[in-house]
Write a protein that holds these residues in place. Structure first.
Motif, short mmCIF file in Angstrom:
data_model
loop_
_atom_site.label_atom_id
_atom_site.label_comp_id
_atom_site.label_asym_id
_atom_site.label_seq_id
_atom_site.Cartn_x
_atom_site.Cartn_y
_atom_site.Cartn_z
N UNK B 30 0.92 -1.12 -0.02
CA UNK B 30 -0.06 0.00 0.10
C UNK B 30 0.91 1.25 0.05
N UNK B 31 2.13 1.17 0.34
CA UNK B 31 2.88 2.39 0.21
C UNK B 31 3.40 2.79 -1.03
N UNK B 32 2.81 2.18 -2.15
CA UNK B 32 3.21 2.39 -3.29
C UNK B 32 1.93 3.06 -4.12
N UNK B 33 2.13 3.75 -5.13
CA UNK B 33 1.05 4.29 -5.77
C UNK B 33 0.64 3.82 -7.28
N UNK B 34 -0.08 2.98 -7.22
CA UNK B 34 -0.54 1.99 -8.39
C UNK B 34 -1.03 2.92 -9.62
N UNK B 35 -1.75 3.83 -9.14
CA UNK B 35 -2.35 4.84 -10.00
C UNK B 35 -1.43 5.73 -10.94
N UNK B 36 -0.12 5.88 -10.39
CA UNK B 36 0.52 6.99 -11.01
C UNK B 36 2.08 6.25 -11.20
N UNK B 37 1.79 5.07 -12.14
CA UNK B 37 2.84 4.46 -12.61
C UNK B 37 3.87 5.05 -13.69
N UNK B 38 4.99 5.06 -13.64
CA UNK B 38 5.90 5.51 -14.54
C UNK B 38 6.95 4.56 -15.19
N UNK B 39 7.52 4.87 -16.22
CA UNK B 39 8.23 4.00 -17.18
C UNK B 39 9.62 4.77 -17.18
N UNK B 40 10.96 4.14 -17.25
CA UNK B 40 12.13 4.53 -17.58
C UNK B 40 13.23 3.61 -17.78
N UNK B 41 14.15 4.10 -18.24
CA UNK B 41 15.26 3.09 -18.78
C UNK B 41 16.45 3.55 -18.16
N UNK B 42 17.47 2.55 -17.94
CA UNK B 42 18.67 2.93 -17.31
C UNK B 42 19.59 1.48 -16.90
N UNK B 43 20.60 2.00 -16.66
CA UNK B 43 21.77 0.95 -16.19
C UNK B 43 21.54 0.59 -14.66
N UNK B 44 21.69 -0.78 -14.74
CA UNK B 44 21.27 -1.64 -13.28
C UNK B 44 22.78 -1.51 -12.50
N UNK B 45 22.67 -0.50 -11.44
CA UNK B 45 23.70 -0.62 -10.62
C UNK B 45 24.15 -1.54 -9.27
N UNK B 46 22.95 -2.39 -9.07
CA UNK B 46 23.09 -3.28 -8.18
C UNK B 46 21.80 -4.26 -8.20
N UNK B 47 21.74 -5.49 -7.96
CA UNK B 47 21.03 -6.45 -8.15
C UNK B 47 20.92 -7.40 -7.11
N UNK B 48 19.95 -7.38 -5.98
CA UNK B 48 19.96 -8.08 -4.84
C UNK B 48 18.99 -9.32 -5.09
N UNK B 49 19.28 -10.64 -5.13
CA UNK B 49 18.32 -11.61 -5.29
C UNK B 49 18.31 -12.41 -4.10
#
Lengths: 267, 136
Positions: B30-49
């Motif tokens: 619920x802390x995220x706003x599903x109604x105002x989604x955005x889209x962007x492109x960029x480089x990954x600087x860290x990926x935590x699996x």
């Protein structure tokens, strides 16, 4: 279903005997001695189970789902505060400011919530014990067969309590006591005397139910009952789950859940 | 193309076999706003699996703003066909996300487009991407 199981069990027993005979080329007397193996408890509920219908594709929803869990029959002095708390939580979610919960701190569900945890569940049947593993938080519950639960006054409070069970035909009948008072299902308060009764059984070879009854002389006016349902997923391999990278925390001032954000250096 | 079809096939099989995630999650989204989604492109600087959540750290190439992106967890994503080595530091990815209501640079992943063009979702608890953004 029962007939099918009896047939399967008989077949499994026959195969065990056959294998025993072939392996050792044993004379009749040895086969007779080996009968305890053939008599070993048949597997009833052993396997990997997904919540039904929650984790199941709509195409598989051929069985009516269980009824929704009713409101807890709390005593009036506890019912109103509980309703208020639930309303507050819903309101906070609606506002986009969820209140921190046990999950925020990576605490496991405990009983009875782990029987319908976030992820699939594995049931293992072994001699004298049924072990239930919930993938989320790697929760483990051990049900000792033909054992007795301690009196609640003597039961060390635990997340999963102390469970004992026995087979009533194909139904695993269990009793559980000793749930920590801060381990709550649906935020419903309970006393150390809370008692959980369950009847776990198949409804066909691929669907299982857990009929849960909660009694609590201090908090409830009547038993609180519901049924959980599961679908079998043969071949599913359980994931490990270690809460090693919890970036959520409770705001010390407001109790609201917050997310730790990393900076441009990704730290 | 064959690879894509193969992956689609695997996803279809997973879906048919019922290996789809539960409607629950480690915590409320619920802390995220599903109604105002955005889209962007960029480089990954860290990926935590990792559990309880998988995280992607990346910069929006246009604004150079850094984002912490929360994904579901290892098992939900695993059941969807994600793997631990699917995203690497330096990969250029496109994401559709639901940003935090608070306005801080954190977001919930809705869809990721990998360098090879594969598009992956983030499971039922996180919900689907805004169709308008997903089409664009």
């Amino acid at each position: 279903m029962t007939t099918l199981y009896m047939a399967r069990t008989a077949l499994a027993g026959a195969m065990l005997l056959l294998v025993a005979c072939q392996k050792d080329s044993a004379p009749a007397a040895s086969v007779a001695e080996a009968t305890p193996v053939a008599k070993a408890a048949p597997l009833h509920i052993d396997g990997k189970w997904f919540a039904y219908p929650g984790q199941v594709d709509p195409l598989e929803r051929t069985i009516d789902p269980p009824k929704p869990i009713p409101e807890p029959p709390l005593k009036p002095e506890y019912l109103d505060p509980w309703k208020e708390k639930q309303a507050k939580l819903r309101e906070a979610d609606k506002k986009g400011e969820p209140i921190a919960s046990g999950y925020t701190h990576c605490l496991p569900d405990g009983m009875p919530a782990m029987m319908m945890g976030m992820f699939p569940m594995e049931v293992l049947e072994s001699n004298g014990q049924v072990t239930i593993i919930q993938e989320a938080y790697q929760q483990i519950r051990r049900i000792y067969l033909d054992d007795k639960i301690p009196a609640w006054q003597d039961a060390e409070p635990r997340f999963w309590g102390h469970s004992a069970g026995h087979w009533d035909g194909d139904t695993l009948v269990t009793e559980t006591v000793g749930i920590k008072e801060n381990v709550m299902f649906r935020n419903v308060p309970h006393s150390a005397a809370m008692h959980i009764d369950e009847r776990i059984h198949l409804i066909d070879k691929d669907h299982m139910v857990d009929e849960v009854t909660i009694t609590d002389p201090d908090y409830l006016t009547a038993p609180w009952q519901w049924t959980w349902m599961y679908a079998r997923h043969t071949g599913y391999k359980m994931y490990e789950y270690v809460c090693e990278n919890n970036r959520e925390f409770a705001d010390p001032d407001t109790g609201k859940a917050r997310l730790k954000l990393f900076g441009p250096d990704s730290k | 193309m064959i690879k894509r079809l193969h992956i689609l096939g695997v996803l279809l099989l997973l879906s048919l076999s019922g290996l789809t995630p539960t409607a629950l999650a480690h915590h409320s989204f619920a802390m995220y706003n599903n109604e105002k989604q955005i889209k962007f492109t960029g480089k990954v600087s860290r990926f935590d699996w990792t559990n309880p959540h998988v995280y992607i750290e990346m910069n929006d190439a246009k604004s150079n703003k850094h984002w912490t992106i929360e994904c579901a967890n290892i098992s939900i994503l695993g059941r969807l066909g994600w793997t631990f080595n699917m995203v690497k530091v330096g990969d250029e990815i496109t994401v559709i996300v639901a940003p935090l209501h608070s306005g801080q640079p954190g977001a919930l992943l809705k869809q990721i487009t990998l360098p090879d063009g594969r598009k992956m979702g983030n499971g039922n608890p996180a919900g689907p991407p805004d169709p308008k953004l997903a089409e664009g």
